[in-house]
Write a protein that holds these residues in place. Structure first.
Motif, PDB file in Angstrom:
ATOM      1  N   GLY A  95     129.685 -75.534 -50.444  1.00 31.45           N
ATOM      2  CA  GLY A  95     130.168 -75.998 -49.303  1.00 31.45           C
ATOM      3  C   GLY A  95     131.374 -75.298 -48.931  1.00 31.45           C
ATOM      4  O   GLY A  95     131.309 -75.106 -47.376  1.00 31.45           O
ATOM      5  N   ALA A  96     132.298 -75.000 -49.438  1.00 30.91           N
ATOM      6  CA  ALA A  96     133.524 -74.039 -49.090  1.00 30.91           C
ATOM      7  C   ALA A  96     133.096 -72.736 -48.812  1.00 30.91           C
ATOM      8  O   ALA A  96     133.801 -72.432 -47.787  1.00 30.91           O
ATOM      9  CB  ALA A  96     134.588 -74.136 -50.379  1.00 30.91           C
ATOM     10  N   LEU A  97     132.097 -72.217 -49.523  1.00 34.90           N
ATOM     11  CA  LEU A  97     131.771 -70.845 -49.196  1.00 34.90           C
ATOM     12  C   LEU A  97     131.032 -70.943 -48.016  1.00 34.90           C
ATOM     13  O   LEU A  97     131.068 -70.035 -47.222  1.00 34.90           O
ATOM     14  CB  LEU A  97     130.787 -70.424 -50.316  1.00 34.90           C
ATOM     15  CG  LEU A  97     131.428 -69.959 -51.487  1.00 34.90           C
ATOM     16  CD1 LEU A  97     130.495 -69.846 -52.864  1.00 34.90           C
ATOM     17  CD2 LEU A  97     132.232 -68.556 -51.290  1.00 34.90           C
ATOM     18  N   ALA A  98     129.992 -71.786 -47.516  1.00 35.21           N
ATOM     19  CA  ALA A  98     129.291 -72.024 -46.424  1.00 35.21           C
ATOM     20  C   ALA A  98     130.314 -72.194 -45.204  1.00 35.21           C
ATOM     21  O   ALA A  98     129.849 -71.420 -44.156  1.00 35.21           O
ATOM     22  CB  ALA A  98     128.508 -73.027 -46.424  1.00 35.21           C
ATOM     23  N   PHE A  99     131.212 -72.999 -45.420  1.00 33.78           N
ATOM     24  CA  PHE A  99     132.272 -73.011 -44.127  1.00 33.78           C
ATOM     25  C   PHE A  99     132.863 -71.746 -43.872  1.00 33.78           C
ATOM     26  O   PHE A  99     132.957 -71.184 -42.804  1.00 33.78           O
ATOM     27  CB  PHE A  99     133.197 -74.148 -44.696  1.00 33.78           C
ATOM     28  CG  PHE A  99     134.523 -74.140 -43.532  1.00 33.78           C
ATOM     29  CD1 PHE A  99     134.376 -74.540 -42.276  1.00 33.78           C
ATOM     30  CD2 PHE A  99     135.694 -73.609 -43.853  1.00 33.78           C
ATOM     31  CE1 PHE A  99     135.236 -74.395 -41.490  1.00 33.78           C
ATOM     32  CE2 PHE A  99     136.791 -73.510 -42.959  1.00 33.78           C
ATOM     33  CZ  PHE A  99     136.501 -73.838 -41.598  1.00 33.78           C
ATOM     34  N   ALA A 100     133.396 -71.218 -45.082  1.00 32.42           N
ATOM     35  CA  ALA A 100     134.269 -69.834 -44.949  1.00 32.42           C
ATOM     36  C   ALA A 100     133.304 -68.625 -44.172  1.00 32.42           C
ATOM     37  O   ALA A 100     133.320 -67.874 -43.302  1.00 32.42           O
ATOM     38  CB  ALA A 100     134.329 -69.257 -46.244  1.00 32.42           C
ATOM     39  N   LYS A 101     131.934 -68.753 -44.557  1.00 30.69           N
ATOM     40  CA  LYS A 101     130.779 -67.560 -44.003  1.00 30.69           C
ATOM     41  C   LYS A 101     130.459 -68.007 -42.771  1.00 30.69           C
ATOM     42  O   LYS A 101     130.390 -67.114 -41.861  1.00 30.69           O
ATOM     43  CB  LYS A 101     129.482 -67.804 -44.883  1.00 30.69           C
ATOM     44  CG  LYS A 101     128.359 -66.572 -44.469  1.00 30.69           C
ATOM     45  CD  LYS A 101     127.086 -66.801 -45.472  1.00 30.69           C
ATOM     46  CE  LYS A 101     126.344 -65.671 -44.951  1.00 30.69           C
ATOM     47  NZ  LYS A 101     125.225 -65.673 -45.793  1.00 30.69           N
ATOM     48  N   HIS A 102     130.214 -69.340 -42.211  1.00 33.78           N
ATOM     49  CA  HIS A 102     129.616 -69.652 -40.902  1.00 33.78           C
ATOM     50  C   HIS A 102     130.554 -69.997 -39.871  1.00 33.78           C
ATOM     51  O   HIS A 102     130.269 -70.087 -38.657  1.00 33.78           O
ATOM     52  CB  HIS A 102     128.502 -70.633 -41.226  1.00 33.78           C
ATOM     53  CG  HIS A 102     127.433 -70.071 -42.079  1.00 33.78           C
ATOM     54  ND1 HIS A 102     126.508 -68.860 -41.676  1.00 33.78           N
ATOM     55  CD2 HIS A 102     127.118 -70.454 -43.162  1.00 33.78           C
ATOM     56  CE1 HIS A 102     125.663 -68.604 -42.671  1.00 33.78           C
ATOM     57  NE2 HIS A 102     125.924 -69.608 -43.690  1.00 33.78           N
ATOM     58  N   HIS A 103     131.696 -70.745 -40.399  1.00 31.37           N
ATOM     59  CA  HIS A 103     132.621 -71.297 -39.312  1.00 31.37           C
ATOM     60  C   HIS A 103     134.079 -70.763 -39.438  1.00 31.37           C
ATOM     61  O   HIS A 103     134.844 -71.107 -38.500  1.00 31.37           O
ATOM     62  CB  HIS A 103     132.524 -72.982 -39.563  1.00 31.37           C
ATOM     63  CG  HIS A 103     131.249 -73.306 -39.679  1.00 31.37           C
ATOM     64  ND1 HIS A 103     130.411 -73.724 -38.482  1.00 31.37           N
ATOM     65  CD2 HIS A 103     130.366 -73.684 -40.576  1.00 31.37           C
ATOM     66  CE1 HIS A 103     129.352 -74.166 -38.685  1.00 31.37           C
ATOM     67  NE2 HIS A 103     129.177 -74.180 -39.987  1.00 31.37           N
ATOM     68  N   ALA A 104     134.455 -70.279 -40.567  1.00 32.57           N
ATOM     69  CA  ALA A 104     135.957 -70.032 -40.396  1.00 32.57           C
ATOM     70  C   ALA A 104     136.431 -69.014 -39.418  1.00 32.57           C
ATOM     71  O   ALA A 104     137.484 -69.184 -38.903  1.00 32.57           O
ATOM     72  CB  ALA A 104     136.287 -69.244 -41.920  1.00 32.57           C
ATOM     73  N   GLN A 105     135.611 -67.944 -39.034  1.00 35.18           N
ATOM     74  CA  GLN A 105     135.985 -67.053 -37.729  1.00 35.18           C
ATOM     75  C   GLN A 105     136.312 -68.130 -36.661  1.00 35.18           C
ATOM     76  O   GLN A 105     137.103 -67.403 -35.713  1.00 35.18           O
ATOM     77  CB  GLN A 105     134.778 -66.121 -37.657  1.00 35.18           C
ATOM     78  CG  GLN A 105     134.791 -64.927 -38.753  1.00 35.18           C
ATOM     79  CD  GLN A 105     133.954 -63.871 -38.190  1.00 35.18           C
ATOM     80  OE1 GLN A 105     132.791 -63.924 -38.222  1.00 35.18           O
ATOM     81  NE2 GLN A 105     134.584 -62.485 -38.126  1.00 35.18           N
ATOM     82  N   TYR A 106     135.460 -68.815 -36.284  1.00 33.03           N
ATOM     83  CA  TYR A 106     135.651 -69.606 -35.035  1.00 33.03           C
ATOM     84  C   TYR A 106     136.941 -70.447 -35.171  1.00 33.03           C
ATOM     85  O   TYR A 106     137.875 -70.250 -34.445  1.00 33.03           O
ATOM     86  CB  TYR A 106     134.507 -70.702 -34.813  1.00 33.03           C
ATOM     87  CG  TYR A 106     134.881 -71.520 -33.834  1.00 33.03           C
ATOM     88  CD1 TYR A 106     134.635 -71.466 -32.329  1.00 33.03           C
ATOM     89  CD2 TYR A 106     135.341 -72.896 -34.269  1.00 33.03           C
ATOM     90  CE1 TYR A 106     134.935 -72.185 -31.495  1.00 33.03           C
ATOM     91  CE2 TYR A 106     135.596 -73.937 -33.134  1.00 33.03           C
ATOM     92  CZ  TYR A 106     135.349 -73.565 -31.849  1.00 33.03           C
ATOM     93  OH  TYR A 106     135.670 -74.298 -30.798  1.00 33.03           O
ATOM     94  N   TYR A 107     137.165 -71.199 -36.273  1.00 32.73           N
ATOM     95  CA  TYR A 107     138.380 -71.865 -36.509  1.00 32.73           C
ATOM     96  C   TYR A 107     139.693 -71.308 -36.706  1.00 32.73           C
ATOM     97  O   TYR A 107     140.822 -71.727 -36.162  1.00 32.73           O
ATOM     98  CB  TYR A 107     138.199 -73.001 -37.637  1.00 32.73           C
ATOM     99  CG  TYR A 107     137.383 -74.059 -37.181  1.00 32.73           C
ATOM    100  CD1 TYR A 107     137.566 -75.260 -36.318  1.00 32.73           C
ATOM    101  CD2 TYR A 107     135.784 -74.116 -37.519  1.00 32.73           C
ATOM    102  CE1 TYR A 107     136.832 -76.113 -35.829  1.00 32.73           C
ATOM    103  CE2 TYR A 107     135.103 -74.951 -36.951  1.00 32.73           C
ATOM    104  CZ  TYR A 107     135.468 -76.274 -36.292  1.00 32.73           C
ATOM    105  OH  TYR A 107     134.822 -77.176 -35.745  1.00 32.73           O
TER     106      TYR A 107
END
Length: 304
Positions: A95-107
């Motif tokens: 889940g941490a990896l998926a957030f980093a991959k798909h959402h961190a750039q936006y946030y």
């Protein structure tokens, strides 16, 4: 329900030879290098990949990584996402990896983002709650910690010198809590376990010193769109703790040495997903973890 553990004697804490016996029974069951480290390194175009430490558990060595905003700016609030404090809790890591991959750039347009995807890689490989010294890293986030996993993570965050506004720590509660980890804990400490409850679904653990009920509620509402929230038991409890609101209990994360207590962030929570439920899949458990982080960050953004 009661369960004897095959190591040690009832009501007598483990000695060094018991811990050695326990360690000798552990086996590598999956690859941190292939399943986690490779994914971390693949994100180097999106986020800075920083190695913040190394664990040497002969014959195994593990590099520890942080993923960090490339556009780090001191005026932005900083948010922290941690996974794999208990290495066996798979969706916390992924889940941490998926957030980093798909959402961190936006946030990272709004926050400085830090992700520690897998704090306990030996636990990930051997599917364990403890480290090789039979120490629980998620009871070890305090000064002079006996768990190197916890000590290195805290030291790294301290070197950044930033004020963290939000920390989301990603966990699971699994059937192996009852078949292995709770009996092992009772045996190690020479005690009897009286809590066998495993909630069927997702729930949160807030911090009693800063419970932030509106923040927790916003996360639960977001997660409920992708995976079921755990109902309370007949005593209106989850894992033996009174429910503060639907899907939320509170622990004193600082006193207990929990990862969520490692910073002074005003908004903190620990997620718990049940991957062994009838409606659970590996993907919707990961989706629930990602939704929790998004729900937390959106709540803070909406505060203005």
């Amino acid at each position: 329900m009661s369960q004897l553990y095959p190591i040690g004697e009832a009501n007598i804490p483990w000695q060094a030879h018991h811990k050695k016996q326990w360690l000798e029974q552990q086996q590598v069951k999956r690859s941190y290098t292939d399943e986690v480290e490779s994914q971390i390194k693949a994100l180097s175009d999106q986020l800075d990949v920083e190695q913040y430490g190394r664990l040497d558990y002969n014959p195994h060595q593990y590099s520890l990584y942080a993923l960090k905003s490339k556009q780090w700016q001191d005026h932005k609030p900083t948010v922290l996402v941690t996974g794999g404090v208990h290495g066996y809790e798979t969706s916390g890591v992924h889940g941490a990896l998926a957030f980093a991959k798909h959402h961190a750039q936006y946030y990272q347009r709004f926050f400085n983002v830090i992700v520690l995807p897998c704090i306990s890689p030996w636990g990930y490989e051997t599917i364990n709650r403890w480290n090789p010294n039979a120490i629980d890293p998620n009871r070890s986030f305090y000064q002079d910690s006996p768990a190197e996993e916890s000590r290195l993570a805290m030291a790294y965050i301290n070197t950044l010198g930033c004020d963290i506004v939000c920390h989301v720590d990603l966990h699971e509660t699994t059937d192996t809590d009852n078949s292995e980890f709770r009996p092992a804990l009772a045996a190690r400490d020479g005690k009897q376990n009286h809590n066998w409850n495993i909630p069927d679904g997702f729930y949160l653990v807030g911090h009693t010193q800063k419970p932030q009920p509106a923040f927790q509620k916003a996360i639960i509402e977001k997660v409920a769109t992708v995976t079921p929230i755990a109902p309370a038991d007949e005593s209106n409890q989850l894992i033996g703790v009174p429910v503060e609101q639907f899907g939320v209990i509170n622990y004193d994360g600082t006193t207990l040495g929990l990862c969520m207590g490692m910073t002074s962030a005003p908004y903190v929570t620990t997620t718990e997903v049940y991957p062994d439920g009838a409606s659970a899949t590996p993907q919707n458990c990961i989706d629930g973890q990602v939704a929790a982080v998004i729900g937390a960050l959106d709540y803070i953004l909406n505060l203005g």
